[in-house]
Design an enzyme around this catalytic site. Structure first.
Site, PDB file in Angstrom:
ATOM      1  N   GLY A 277       0.841  -0.994  -0.033  1.00  0.00           N
ATOM      2  CA  GLY A 277       0.091   0.059   0.063  1.00  0.00           C
ATOM      3  C   GLY A 277       0.762   1.424  -0.117  1.00  0.00           C
ATOM      4  O   GLY A 277       2.074   1.297  -0.554  1.00  0.00           O
ATOM      5  N   SER A 278       0.237   2.228   0.762  1.00  0.00           N
ATOM      6  CA  SER A 278       1.024   3.677   0.656  1.00  0.00           C
ATOM      7  C   SER A 278       2.244   3.665   1.192  1.00  0.00           C
ATOM      8  O   SER A 278       3.212   4.496   1.235  1.00  0.00           O
ATOM      9  CB  SER A 278       0.097   4.602   1.252  1.00  0.00           C
ATOM     10  N   THR A 279       2.641   2.705   2.279  1.00  0.00           N
ATOM     11  CA  THR A 279       4.013   2.683   2.760  1.00  0.00           C
ATOM     12  C   THR A 279       5.101   2.691   1.652  1.00  0.00           C
ATOM     13  O   THR A 279       6.335   2.720   2.132  1.00  0.00           O
ATOM     14  CB  THR A 279       4.128   1.565   3.823  1.00  0.00           C
ATOM     15  N   LEU A 280       4.786   2.164   0.669  1.00  0.00           N
ATOM     16  CA  LEU A 280       5.683   2.217  -0.539  1.00  0.00           C
ATOM     17  C   LEU A 280       6.178   3.299  -1.151  1.00  0.00           C
ATOM     18  O   LEU A 280       7.135   3.615  -1.731  1.00  0.00           O
ATOM     19  CB  LEU A 280       5.291   1.139  -1.656  1.00  0.00           C
ATOM     20  N   LYS A 281       5.329   4.406  -0.830  1.00  0.00           N
ATOM     21  CA  LYS A 281       5.660   5.595  -1.547  1.00  0.00           C
ATOM     22  C   LYS A 281       6.793   6.588  -0.968  1.00  0.00           C
ATOM     23  O   LYS A 281       7.355   7.081  -1.876  1.00  0.00           O
ATOM     24  CB  LYS A 281       4.115   6.596  -1.133  1.00  0.00           C
TER      25      LYS A 281
END
Length: 243
Positions: free
Chosen positions: A142-146
């Site tokens: 999810g957005s932790t990859l951003k």
């Protein structure tokens, strides 16, 4: 976890907190799991004065094993356990500057005190109760990859700190009108640089960065952060997957 010794000398492992620490602490019957498996050598090996160990051996007395102290915080573990409720999933609480595991919960769970009695149901086809979702599960990040994507974009030159990109709410793959992704804010965030994109978790911005860099560049930077490899946590874990 402690060892109870009955009047006839039978030894039984006991888990006072029961289900709450099940997957982290593990069990020591019908095989071993969790810290019971990883720290078995220390739990059995005594570092008492060598003359006492000799005396224990001569008298056929069980040697006192070493004590293992974890980084788990019982109060935070209890909050995590209760908060997850009846949902299937996992909760991890870490100390950011050291990586210490403060809480680790996985559900569905089991009672480590009754593993031997419940073994048939625990290992029945389709059962995932013994599966530690915190260390063995594979989930989309999810957005932790951003933030990782942002670092990759800046280091590879795909963007600069000053460049602003206009988020209309819908990013379309260049040349393929049927291939697109929406920003979570359907109306878009307007013009954002990388700082604003991280602050607003802007899907549009990071889709554009991914397109500019390409998969091989992304794969290289993600691998530099350890994605695709085991974390090395003591109780064993599954390697991440970079398809």
């Amino acid at each position: 976890a402690t060892t109870k010794v009955s009047a006839d000398g039978t030894q039984t492992r006991s888990y006072p907190q029961g289900r709450m620490f099940a997957h982290a602490v593990g069990y020591a019957v019908n095989g071993k799991a969790g810290l019971e498996n990883q720290e078995n050598f220390s739990l059995l090996r005594s570092h008492e004065f060598f003359l006492k160990r000799i005396a224990d051996d001569i008298s056929d007395k069980k040697a006192q094993g070493d004590t293992v102290v974890t980084t788990l915080d019982a109060q935070i573990q209890q909050v995590a356990y209760k908060s997850l409720g009846n949902y299937q999933g996992a909760v991890i609480v870490m100390e950011p500057d050291t990586g210490k595991i403060i809480a680790m919960v996985s559900k569905p769970d089991y009672d480590p005190n009754t593993v031997k009695k419940d073994w048939s149901s625990l290992t029945a086809e389709g059962s995932t109760v013994l599966y530690n979702r915190a260390t063995q599960g594979k989930y989309a990040p999810g957005s932790t990859l951003k933030p990782l994507t942002a670092i990759a974009a800046l280091e590879s030159g795909a963007t600069t700190v000053r460049e602003k990109i206009y988020d209309s709410g819908k990013w379309t793959y260049p040349g393929y009108s049927a291939s697109y992704t929406y920003c979570w804010k359907r109306s878009g965030h307007g013009s954002l640089n990388v700082r604003g994109a991280i602050m607003n978790s802007c899907n549009y911005f990071f889709a554009e960065m991914g397109y500019r860099m390409g998969m091989e560049t992304l794969r290289k930077y993600y691998a530099d952060f350890g994605l695709g490899s085991p974390t090395g946590i003591e109780i064993g874990d599954a390697a991440g997957l970079l398809p």
